[in-house]
Structure formats: structure tokens, C-alpha cells
Design a protein around this motif. Structure first.
Motif, mmCIF file in Angstrom:
data_model
loop_
_atom_site.group_PDB
_atom_site.id
_atom_site.type_symbol
_atom_site.label_atom_id
_atom_site.label_comp_id
_atom_site.label_asym_id
_atom_site.label_seq_id
_atom_site.Cartn_x
_atom_site.Cartn_y
_atom_site.Cartn_z
ATOM 1 N N ASN A 65 -2.374 86.162 20.492
ATOM 2 C CA ASN A 65 -1.793 85.498 21.805
ATOM 3 C C ASN A 65 -2.303 83.855 21.544
ATOM 4 O O ASN A 65 -3.321 83.354 21.335
ATOM 5 N N LYS A 104 -2.936 92.563 18.279
ATOM 6 C CA LYS A 104 -2.464 91.554 19.398
ATOM 7 C C LYS A 104 -2.838 90.119 19.167
ATOM 8 O O LYS A 104 -4.015 89.474 18.793
ATOM 9 N N THR A 155 -2.067 96.655 24.052
ATOM 10 C CA THR A 155 -1.108 95.948 23.408
ATOM 11 C C THR A 155 0.337 96.365 24.444
ATOM 12 O O THR A 155 1.394 95.960 24.000
ATOM 13 N N ARG A 200 -3.468 99.037 16.031
ATOM 14 C CA ARG A 200 -3.103 98.096 17.172
ATOM 15 C C ARG A 200 -3.561 96.788 16.753
ATOM 16 O O ARG A 200 -4.714 96.566 16.512
ATOM 17 N N SER A 251 2.360 91.651 19.313
ATOM 18 C CA SER A 251 1.666 93.023 19.301
ATOM 19 C C SER A 251 2.412 94.007 18.327
ATOM 20 O O SER A 251 3.432 93.814 18.058
ATOM 21 N N TYR A 252 1.510 94.777 17.859
ATOM 22 C CA TYR A 252 1.900 95.723 17.137
ATOM 23 C C TYR A 252 1.063 97.079 17.619
ATOM 24 O O TYR A 252 -0.147 97.087 17.432
ATOM 25 N N ASP A 253 1.711 98.292 17.558
ATOM 26 C CA ASP A 253 1.053 99.514 17.848
ATOM 27 C C ASP A 253 1.781 100.590 17.268
ATOM 28 O O ASP A 253 3.030 100.768 17.652
ATOM 29 N N VAL A 293 -7.266 98.030 22.079
ATOM 30 C CA VAL A 293 -6.457 96.673 22.285
ATOM 31 C C VAL A 293 -5.208 96.955 23.056
ATOM 32 O O VAL A 293 -4.388 97.842 22.883
#
Length: 663
Positions: free
Chosen positions: A509, A507, A52, A505, A491-493, A50
Motif C-alpha cells: 500500500n 498486500k 487482502t 497472502r 494484494s495477492y491471496d 493479512v
């Protein structure tokens, strides 16, 4: 559903999904039982990463996933990307790519709202009447395919891009030789039970010196008519598709800081006694159709060591598609006997500079393009030349505190000219147009792994040769289609979420597009504008034990606004969908995965749930670099269904077997 109601639903759904990004697996629900299909929100992917680290909504499919998906066409390869749907699948001729409701629409297989780039060459943006997307190139030729959705990441590729960009990058010899002097190769054999499909792909990479490499690929694909879930044969879905790729690279200069790369690929399709209408909707009659797609590019690159201001590429590309048709019968139809040829020559010069200015780090990509399109005059496809010049710049500005800003612009001029007398236009008539377009995106990353981003992007689609075919051509040849797209997401990672060796991960949108000065499509005269919006989600979770989960989802809606003040649902939007993959790798030897694809009812198209199984076993031969056995079972429950926007039923159960060996 009215678009303002859909907007509220999307916002609520996106909020709920963003919270669910930190949750684990919930219970799935089959859409056939009539309830909501988004009861499953899970994370993870060990096959697809992903993206991110960017505000651009982009999905990248690497070489491993290309092999894993065992796709029959490029269109089938990317239909797992959220927001992407196919107007038919199963054959290269009858398939069209639709992204966010733009591109293929069932009448035309493609248009400039979806750009397709192969090694820098522009392909398949003509509104060819009922002959699919014209993207015949075999998936075996590629090392990577990326899909950019929307406008914000499109300015270095073209104008009028509303749906998105599909970037195709062919394999390199170094992918096989790993930079070592010598000869390497890879041979793949595939067999698909449904339609008796047979595939052979041979790749040879030779590196005689450290600075010189060559690659040769030949792929032959043959398919019969497939059967649907009810066991009925779907007529005119068989084809033969031989493809080849020749590629070479020579590096020279101080520390090999310069290079020349040559790439030439060709794919042919020879169909006998098939409907002219590749979408199988209107019985115009049958034709013998031969298609030859050729793409050639020569790229010079210069990247001097220690000079961050210069990373220059100059790419000269040529894309040629020839379609020869002969009517089966004797009516003498101009439509059925028309031959088509589309030639696009393009020179793109681009430089990337890294520098510090005004307290920030800059990654500036700037360049220019000279484009010449030439089209043979044919029934339903007026001929002529379309000459363009463009300048573009994209500056990724990093302020060093987690905040980045990316302004982008493109200026394009056009000289478009008719080459022959048509129903309305006379030979030699020409028009000049120009447009300035641009956008900006912003992203802020927190130390916790969260990031938020947003963008606004404006683009304009300059008139195309097809617009000569309208009685109102004098107006439409001076009027650009215009669109603005707004995006907002998060997003998150993070590594070490539930344990020290797992990775999460995700995202989310949200996007909204407004299109006006509409001139494309057969309904151009009655349409004032088009409003579309949606939410796209990608997430992946992988654990050190080898377990992984992948999820992607799409919800979208659209509305026509007519010149008489009325509105209606925009019928070209993809169905709301959810994709889920759960798998596990065992000691890099065995990879097992289950995939579910669920869609919701949309207008007259019922929702469906399709399940696929995939297994890859790495064989240790002791003398080969690698050997792999792949087994895929698609539509394992033999589901009878027709995807939304498709004009024919999908394939029933299909068992796919592949054997690949590299030396």
C-alpha cells in the motif's frame, strides 16, 4: 531527504517489494552494519491474517495474538502494525500512539488525528500536555483490536482522522461458554523477569439461558522499574494497573433477532512521586498522580431474519477519564497541581442494508451520531463543552465482475463553548462550525488471486477545546484542519502456491497525505502545511506442515512547509522498519517462533535489530477445556537502543512466563 526524492524511492521500493511477494526467504541484514535493511523480503503469518479483501489499510489482531504477544499495554500490543510507532513504551502513562506520523508527538500524548474506540466509546483524543496517550486499559480485556491506517476507513468513527483508528472490542461471555448454558472461566498468571512484573487475569462467563449471558473480568498488573540493555535501571517506569470489566447480553424477539448488550470497564493507575512530564523530557517537578478511566456502553441491536434491509444498532456510550495530581513539594505550581477530567457521551445509530440496485450489490452502512464532550478547566487544558452532530454513509458496491467501489461521506456540525475565563478567552464564548468530508475507494480482483486498489479521502478536523488556549483563538476556533490522502496498492491471496496445502497472502500500500490549515501543536503559527508519504507491506505464508512466516515493513517520509516559504524534514515520522516472524506449529501442541524487528537510522536515532523468541505449549490435562504455558524472551541479545520518537531507552532482555487455564 527532500520529499520528491523520497517519493521516487518509495515508488521504486514498492515495485521491487511487489515483485518480491512471490519470492522465498532471502538473507537478512542487520542495520548495524550500515547497509540497507530491506535485504529480507519474506511471506507469511499463521498468527495474523493479512486483510487482502479490502482496499482499506487495516490490520486485525485477534485474541490468540493478544495472548501470544504478552503486551503490557494496548500501545505495545499494536506497535507491530506497519506505520504504527510508540512515543515511549513500557508504561501506560508515558506511552503515546503515532500512526503515519500523526497522533502522539512528544509534547501531547494524543490528538484527534488518531481515534481510539472502545466498544463504540471514543477515548483519548485530547491534547493533554505531556501526560501520554491516556489509554490505560489493560490488553487482557480485549477479544480483538483492529488498526485502520489513514483516512479512507474512518468516516463512521469520527472527523479529522489522518493517522488512523484503533478499534478495541472487549471479550464476550460467549467467547468462554461457546454459546452453551453453564459457567466457564479462564485464569492467567504472568511473570516478566525484567522489572519483576506480575499479572493476574481472571475471566468468568456465565450463560444461565440460551438468551442471557454475563461476563466478569478482573486483571491486576504490577511492574517495577525496568532495566535497559546496558543494565541501567530506567527510573519512573514502574506502575500498578488494576482493571475490571462487567458485561451482559440479553437476546429476545422472534428467533432472538434483538439484543441488549451492556459493557462497563474501569482501569486505575496510582503513581507516587513521579515526574509530571510522563515523557521524561522536561524537569517540571514531581507529582502524585491518580488516574481513573471508565468506559460504559449500552447497545441495542435488531436484525430481523429474512430482511436484508435492516441490521440496526443503537449505541449509547460514556467515556470518563479523571486525573488527580498533587505536587511533591511546595512551589504551588498550577501545572503540577492541576486536576483533569474528560467526559464524552455519544449516541450512535447505524443501520446496514444489503440490496441490489443499478445492476450491482450494495452493502450500505448509514447512521448518525450525537456527541457531547465536557472538559474540566485546568492549567494547560482549557475547559468547556464540545457538542457535535454527525451523519455518515459508506456504500460498498459490488458490480459482480471483480470490481467494487466504495464511496463514503461524513457531515459534522459543532457547537464549542468555553466554560471559564482563560489567558485569552472569556467564559461563555462559543463558536459554530460544520464540515462535509468524504472519499472513494476502488478495487479490482483478478481470478489469479491478484487485486489492485486505490482511494482518495478528504477529512477535516474541527476545532478542539485546546484551541481556546491560543492568543489567536478567535481565528483557530473557526478554522478546521484539512487533509487529503491518496492511496494505491495491490494484494495477492492464493491457496496452493508451492504445494497443495500452503497459503500466501500479501498486500502493498502506497499512500500520500497533504495537511493544511494546520492549528495543532506548539509550532502552529509557523507551519503552512505538512506533506507525508510512505509504503506499507504486510505478507504471510503458511504451510500445511505447520511452518509459517510473517513479514511487515514500513517506509515513510515527511516535510514541513513553513509560512515563510522554507521547508524541513517532518520530524514525527516513524523510522523505516522491517518485522519478520518465522515459526512452526507441531500438532497443535507446540508453537515455536522467532521474531526480528529491524529499523533504519533516522536523523540522530541509530538503527537497531532486536530479536524475540516465543513458545506456546498446550497442556492436555484431561479435565480442563485448555491449558497453555507460554514462554517469551524479548530482546534476547540484551540490545541497548532507544526507538525513534522515544525519550528513554527501551527495555533490555525480558523473559516472560505465562500460565493460562480454561474450564
Amino acid at each position: 531527504m527532500k520529499i520528491n526524492k523520497m517519493r521516487r524511492a518509495l515508488l521504486c521500493s514498492a515495485s521491487g517489494m511487489a515483485l518480491a511477494v512471490t519470492a522465498t526467504v532471502s538473507a537478512a541484514q542487520d542495520p548495524d552494519d550500515g547497509d540497507g535493511f530491506l535485504g529480507l523480503l519474506v511471506l507469511g503469518n499463521n498468527k495474523r491474517d493479512v486483510q487482502t479483501d479490502t482496499a482499506t489499510p487495516e490490520t486485525v489482531i485477534n485474541a490468540a495474538e493478544i495472548q501470544d504477544r504478552q503486551a503490557g499495554s494496548v500501545a505495545e500490543l499494536i506497535d507491530s502494525v506497519p506505520g504504527v510507532t510508540l512515543v515511549n513504551a513500557g508504561t501506560p502513562t508515558g506511552a503515546g500512539i503515532n500512526i503515519r506520523g500523526y497522533g502522539a508527538d512528544g509534547t501531547y500524548g494524543s490528538n484527534q488525528k488518531v481515534q481510539i474506540q472502545l466498544d463504540g466509546a471514543t477515548m483519548g483524543s485530547e491534547e493533554l500536555y505531556r501526560i501520554g496517550t491516556q489509554l490505560y486499559t489493560d490488553p487482557a480485556l480485549f477479544r480483538e483490536v483492529s488498526v485502520i491506517r489513514g483516512t479512507v476507513g474512518s468516516y463512521e468513527y469520527g472527523s479529522g482522522v489522518i493517522g488512523g483508528v484503533v478499534n478495541l472490542e472487549t471479550i464476550d461471555a460467549a467467547d468462554l461458554t461457546e454459546g452453551e448454558i453453564g459457567l466457564s472461566g479462564r485464569q492467567t498468571f504472568e511473570y516478566y523477569g525484567n522489572a519483576n512484573t506480575r499479572v493476574s487475569s481472571t475471566i468468568l462467563g456465565w450463560q444461565p439461558t440460551e438468551n442471557l449471558e454475563f461476563l466478569l473480568n478482573y486483571t491486576y498488573r504490577e511492574q517495577g522499574n525496568y532495566t535497559d540493555g546496558d543494565g541501567n535501571e530506567v527510573a519512573n517506569t514502574g506502575y500498578e494497573l488494576p482493571s475490571y470489566l462487567v458485561k451482559g447480553r440479553y437476546s429476545f424477539g422472534d428467533n432472538a433477532n434483538q439484543s441488549l448488550t451492556f459493557s462497563h470497564s474501569q482501569t486505575t493507575s496510582d503513581e507516587k512521586d513521579v515526574p509530571y512530564d510522563a515523557f521524561a523530557s522536561i524537569p517540571f517537578g514531581n507529582v502524585d498522580r491518580y488516574t481513573e478511566t471508565t468506559t460504559t456502553s449500552l447497545q441495542y441491536a435488531y436484525n430481523p431474519l429474512g430482511n436484508d434491509l435492516v441490521d440496526l444498532t443503537a449505541t449509547l456510550s460514556y467515556a470518563d477519564q479523571y486525573i488527580e495530581q498533587d505536587e511533591v513539594g511546595s512551589t504551588g505550581s498550577a501545572l503540577l497541581n492541576a486536576d483533569h477530567r474528560y467526559e464524552t457521551t455519544k449516541l450512535t445509530v447505524k443501520n446496514t442494508s444489503l440490496f441490489n440496485a443499478f445492476g450491482a450489490e450494495h452493502n450500505l452502512r448509514a447512521g448518525g451520531e450525537i456527541i457531547r464532550k465536557e472538559r474540566l478547566d485546568a492549567s494547560s487544558a482549557p475547559g468547556g463543552t464540545d457538542k457535535r452532530f454527525a451523519l455518515f454513509a459508506i456504500d460498498e458496491i459490488d458490480f459482480g465482475n471483480g470490481f467494487s467501489l466504495t464511496p463514503a461521506m461524513r457531515y459534522e456540525t459543532q457547537d464549542i463553548r468555553s466554560s471559564s475565563d482563560g489567558s485569552y478567552v472569556t467564559a461563555g464564548e462559543s463558536f459554530d462550525n460544520s464540515e462535509l468530508m468524504g472519499g472513494i475507494s476502488a478495487r479490482y480482483a483478478f481470478d489469479s488471486g491478484f487485486a489492485v486498489f486505490g482511494s482518495v479521502a478528504y477529512t477535516a478536523g474541527l476545532p478542539i477545546l485546546d484551541d481556546f488556549d491560543y492568543a489567536t483563538y478567535a481565528t483557530y476556533m473557526t478554522q478546521s484542519e484539512k487533509a487529503v490522502t491518496y492511496e494505491l496498492g495491490a494484494s495477492y491471496d492464493k491457496v496452493g502456491v508451492f504445494s497443495g496445502d500452503d497459503t500466501l497472502r500479501a498486500k502493498v500500500n502506497l499512500w500520500q497525505t497533504r495537511l493544511w490549515d494546520y492549528t495543532s501543536g506548539t509550532d502552529y503559527a509557523s507551519v503552512d502545511r505538512v506533506n507525508t508519504e510512505g509504503v506499507e507491506i504486510e505478507a504471510s505464508y503458511s504451510h500445511g506442515s505447520g511452518a509459517y512466516v510473517d513479514m511487515n515493513a514500513n517506509m515513510s517520509s515527511g516535510e514541513w512547509s513553513y509560512v515563510d516559504g522554507t521547508t524541513a524534514d517532518y520530524t514525527r515520522m516513524p523510522a523505516n522498519s522491517l518485522g519478520l516472524t518465522v515459526g512452526k506449529k507441531f500438532n497443535d501442541t507446540l508453537d515455536l517462533s522467532w521474531e526480528a524487528v529491524l529499523t533504519k537510522d533516522i536523523r540522530s536515532t541509530p538503527g537497531y535489530a532486536v530479536h524475540n523468541l516465543r513458545a506456546t505449549y498446550a497442556i492436555d490435562t484431561g479435565f480442563l477445556k485448555e491449558a497453555e504455558l507460554r514462554l517469551g524472551v524479548e530482546n534476547i541479545f540484551d540490545k541497548q537502543y532507544t526507538p525513534h520518537l522515544a525519550t528513554r531507552a527501551a527495555s533490555g532482555r525480558n523473559i516472560k512466563l505465562s500460565l493460562a487455564a480454561a474450564f
